[in-house]
Design a protein around this motif. Structure first.
Motif, mmCIF file in Angstrom:
data_model
loop_
_atom_site.group_PDB
_atom_site.id
_atom_site.type_symbol
_atom_site.label_atom_id
_atom_site.label_comp_id
_atom_site.label_asym_id
_atom_site.label_seq_id
_atom_site.Cartn_x
_atom_site.Cartn_y
_atom_site.Cartn_z
ATOM 1 N N ILE A 1 -2.100 -5.699 3.099
ATOM 2 C CA ILE A 1 -3.139 -5.425 3.643
ATOM 3 C C ILE A 1 -3.075 -5.953 5.076
ATOM 4 N N ALA A 2 -2.736 -7.197 5.574
ATOM 5 C CA ALA A 2 -2.465 -7.495 6.893
ATOM 6 C C ALA A 2 -1.490 -6.711 7.429
ATOM 7 N N LEU A 3 -0.438 -6.291 6.818
ATOM 8 C CA LEU A 3 0.468 -5.379 7.535
ATOM 9 C C LEU A 3 -0.041 -4.145 7.927
ATOM 10 N N VAL A 4 -0.556 -3.463 6.953
ATOM 11 C CA VAL A 4 -1.178 -2.068 7.254
ATOM 12 C C VAL A 4 -2.161 -2.030 8.200
ATOM 13 N N GLY A 5 -3.091 -3.184 8.045
ATOM 14 C CA GLY A 5 -4.175 -3.244 9.091
ATOM 15 C C GLY A 5 -3.791 -3.451 10.744
ATOM 16 N N LEU A 6 -2.924 -4.283 10.907
ATOM 17 C CA LEU A 6 -2.254 -4.537 11.904
ATOM 18 C C LEU A 6 -1.458 -3.552 12.596
ATOM 19 N N SER A 7 -0.694 -2.945 11.727
ATOM 20 C CA SER A 7 0.146 -1.962 12.460
ATOM 21 C C SER A 7 -0.515 -0.679 12.613
ATOM 22 N N ALA A 8 -1.638 -0.413 11.850
ATOM 23 C CA ALA A 8 -2.599 0.944 12.127
ATOM 24 C C ALA A 8 -3.323 0.615 13.581
ATOM 25 N N ALA A 9 -3.726 -0.700 13.821
ATOM 26 C CA ALA A 9 -4.302 -0.898 14.861
ATOM 27 C C ALA A 9 -3.191 -0.883 16.061
ATOM 28 N N MET A 10 -2.214 -1.177 15.705
ATOM 29 C CA MET A 10 -1.127 -1.201 17.110
ATOM 30 C C MET A 10 -0.341 0.301 17.292
ATOM 31 N N MET A 11 -0.570 0.993 16.193
ATOM 32 C CA MET A 11 0.087 2.229 16.382
ATOM 33 C C MET A 11 -0.748 3.529 16.521
ATOM 34 N N GLY A 12 -1.691 3.297 17.382
ATOM 35 C CA GLY A 12 -3.177 4.156 17.331
ATOM 36 C C GLY A 12 -2.781 5.261 18.395
ATOM 37 N N ASP A 13 -1.508 5.299 19.289
ATOM 38 C CA ASP A 13 -1.016 6.596 20.181
ATOM 39 C C ASP A 13 -0.192 7.246 19.312
ATOM 40 N N THR A 14 0.570 6.894 18.192
ATOM 41 C CA THR A 14 1.521 7.696 17.632
ATOM 42 C C THR A 14 1.309 7.867 16.171
ATOM 43 N N ILE A 15 1.492 7.039 15.173
ATOM 44 C CA ILE A 15 1.767 7.265 13.987
ATOM 45 C C ILE A 15 0.726 6.575 12.838
ATOM 46 N N ARG A 16 -0.492 6.334 13.635
ATOM 47 C CA ARG A 16 -1.570 5.609 12.942
ATOM 48 C C ARG A 16 -1.792 6.344 11.509
ATOM 49 N N ASN A 17 -2.065 7.689 11.482
ATOM 50 C CA ASN A 17 -2.421 8.396 10.213
ATOM 51 C C ASN A 17 -1.283 7.961 9.086
ATOM 52 N N TRP A 18 -0.003 8.117 9.539
ATOM 53 C CA TRP A 18 1.060 7.897 8.677
ATOM 54 C C TRP A 18 1.250 6.831 8.255
ATOM 55 N N ILE A 19 0.885 5.561 9.112
ATOM 56 C CA ILE A 19 0.957 4.242 8.669
ATOM 57 C C ILE A 19 0.037 3.821 7.436
ATOM 58 N N LEU A 20 -1.310 4.457 7.663
ATOM 59 C CA LEU A 20 -2.280 4.092 6.756
ATOM 60 C C LEU A 20 -1.981 4.526 5.334
ATOM 61 N N ILE A 21 -1.241 5.542 5.059
ATOM 62 C CA ILE A 21 -0.837 5.949 3.839
ATOM 63 C C ILE A 21 0.403 5.354 3.396
ATOM 64 N N PHE A 22 1.342 5.005 4.142
ATOM 65 C CA PHE A 22 2.807 4.672 3.658
ATOM 66 C C PHE A 22 3.088 3.241 4.212
ATOM 67 N N GLY A 23 2.401 2.505 4.952
ATOM 68 C CA GLY A 23 2.356 1.284 5.628
ATOM 69 C C GLY A 23 2.206 0.138 4.424
ATOM 70 N N GLY A 24 2.004 -0.959 5.061
ATOM 71 C CA GLY A 24 1.766 -2.359 4.249
ATOM 72 C C GLY A 24 3.034 -2.854 3.767
ATOM 73 N N ASN A 25 3.982 -2.568 4.459
ATOM 74 C CA ASN A 25 5.218 -3.190 3.894
ATOM 75 C C ASN A 25 6.366 -3.300 5.141
ATOM 76 N N ASP A 26 7.758 -3.098 4.755
ATOM 77 C CA ASP A 26 8.885 -3.190 6.015
ATOM 78 C C ASP A 26 8.437 -2.210 6.999
ATOM 79 N N LEU A 27 8.063 -1.126 6.606
ATOM 80 C CA LEU A 27 7.936 0.100 7.783
ATOM 81 C C LEU A 27 6.848 -0.454 8.772
ATOM 82 N N SER A 28 5.518 -0.935 8.240
ATOM 83 C CA SER A 28 4.647 -1.647 9.070
ATOM 84 C C SER A 28 5.385 -2.715 10.007
ATOM 85 N N LEU A 29 6.081 -3.669 9.302
ATOM 86 C CA LEU A 29 6.538 -5.012 9.875
ATOM 87 C C LEU A 29 7.428 -4.354 10.985
#
Length: 423
Positions: free
Chosen positions: A380-408
């Motif tokens: 949850i920390a990874l998906v939340g932080l990465s979604a916040a950081m990817m706001g201009d590119t892939i936020r929507n994608w990361i919300l579904i498939f993140g929370g893992n190495d992809l977010s990191l």
């Protein structure tokens, strides 16, 4: 030059992103290098491809059931998530950069395997695209453009392809008792956390595969049945909370029943595909290992692990899904990330299923449960932080498939790109 570009484009779109073709070709090359008879080469390469086709069909069935839950929850929460596997605008603008980074990354990755002690060959076809995809997105967020973006992204992707499977190898081998392969999947960070926690707080004596189940409930030992029943109950609960799960004029019980049956059937198909693929690709890969990249081991997709500890997969999914959903509710209530996140159903099953097997290998039933529960905090920390950081590119994608190495690695890419000064 145009011919070369066309060839690279063909390989990118028709080979590297087509797992059955990719694995079939690798099996064929391995068998040719070993100078096997033509009949054996044809049989081995075709069987490897068939195994990947079957495995992919099983994964698609599982993903379809899980995605329906995700969509219903998103509708309930009022979260607008782009359809498909990527944010269309980003892919249109930077798809070429992702493709070039992928090619360069593969060359660097093979050089690492050939000339360093890190002997992993990353064979998870779709991840050969998605890892550079998130890394390029991070580079764009950090201000990189042009050749510098491609080169930096390629180096980072190559490091991931090489290092991620290698650093969790001992955990994988302990869980499976088989040191002939590695795992090339974005479960690495979650599995490392799960394995570490399980080693210190688990108990190896009590395995998930030796659970003392009464004879009248022995059917729970079958992963297809236990998985189907779990998904049936999950759909019932989600349907009561998020009515969008049930089509207009439909019935919740029947929707949940069919979801459970599809999930159980998908597991059976997946596991059959795994067995067929492993039986063909590992012997064939020995030719590549012996002749071209001495000592190298293939890194496969996460479903390969599911065949070894099937009960752990379901236990880990339940533990991760419950823990992470509670954390999602807390995070959204407190607005800790500044982004509304949704329950991580897909990551809870696939990445956390792998993490549960790693935890089981270090600490039995208790290790699988505690390991995945603790790893859920990281997810949850990874998906939340990465979604916040990817706001201009892939936020929507990361919300579904993140929370893992992809977010990191998306975050690592952004931070590094920002340090480089946005060339």
């Amino acid at each position: 030059m145009t011919v070369l570009v066309n060839i690279l484009d063909f390989i990118s779109n028709n080979v590297l992103q087509d797992p059955p073709v990719l694995l079939g070709l690798i099996a064929m090359i391995g068998l040719i290098v070993q100078k096997k008879p033509v009949a054996e080469i044809v049989k081995g390469s075709m069987s490897a491809a068939f195994g990947m086709v079957i495995l992919t069909a099983g994964v698609n069935m599982l993903t379809g059931v899980v995605s329906a839950i995700n969509t219903a929850v998103q509708t309930k929460m009022g979260v607008s998530v782009a359809k498909g596997l990527s944010d269309a605008t980003f892919t249109a603008d930077y798809g070429g950069a992702v493709g070039m980074a992928m090619f360069l990354a593969l060359i660097i990755h093979l050089l690492i395997a050939r000339f360093t002690p890190i002997k992993s060959i990353f064979l998870t076809g779709h991840m050969l695209w998605w890892v550079p995809f998130v890394i390029v997105a991070g580079g764009v967020e950090g201000g990189l453009r042009g050749p510098v973006l491609i080169v930096i992204s390629a180096i980072l992707a190559a490091l991931y392809f090489s290092i991620a499977p290698w650093i969790m190898r001992k955990y994988v081998w302990a869980a499976t008792g088989d040191d002939s392969f590695l795992i090339g999947h974005p479960t690495t960070i979650l599995s490392l956390v799960s394995g570490f926690v399980a080693k210190h707080f688990g108990n190896k004596k009590n395995s998930t595969e030796d659970l003392n189940v009464p004879k009248s409930l022995s059917f729970f030992r079958e992963i297809s049945i236990s998985g189907g029943l779990v998904m049936f109950l999950v759909d019932i609960v989600v349907g009561l909370i998020a009515p969008a799960l049930v089509p207009k004029g439909g019935n919740l019980f029947m929707v949940a029943l069919n979801a459970g049956l599809s999930f159980g059937g998908g597991l059976l198909i997946l596991l059959y595909g795994v067995r067929l693929l492993v039986n063909q690709i590992i012997p064939a890969f020995q030719g590549i290992s012996e002749k071209l990249v001495p000592g190298a081991k293939p890194a496969f997709d996460i479903p390969i692990l599911f065949n070894y500890k099937p009960n752990a997969v379901i236990i880990g999914f339940i533990s991760a899904f419950i823990t992470s959903t509670i954390l999602v509710l807390i995070a959204n209530t407190t607005n800790v990330f500044g982004v509304l996140i949704v329950p991580m159903v897909i990551t809870s099953f696939f990445e956390m299923g792998g993490a549960a097997i790693i935890g089981e290998g270090q600490g039995g039933v208790r290790g699988a449960v505690i390991g995945t529960a603790v790893a859920s905090f990281i997810m949850i920390a990874l998906v939340g932080l990465s979604a916040a950081m990817m706001g201009d590119t892939i936020r929507n994608w990361i919300l579904i498939f993140g929370g893992n190495d992809l977010s990191l690695w998306a975050m690592i890419s952004k931070l590094l790109s920002t340090l480089l000064g946005g060339f």
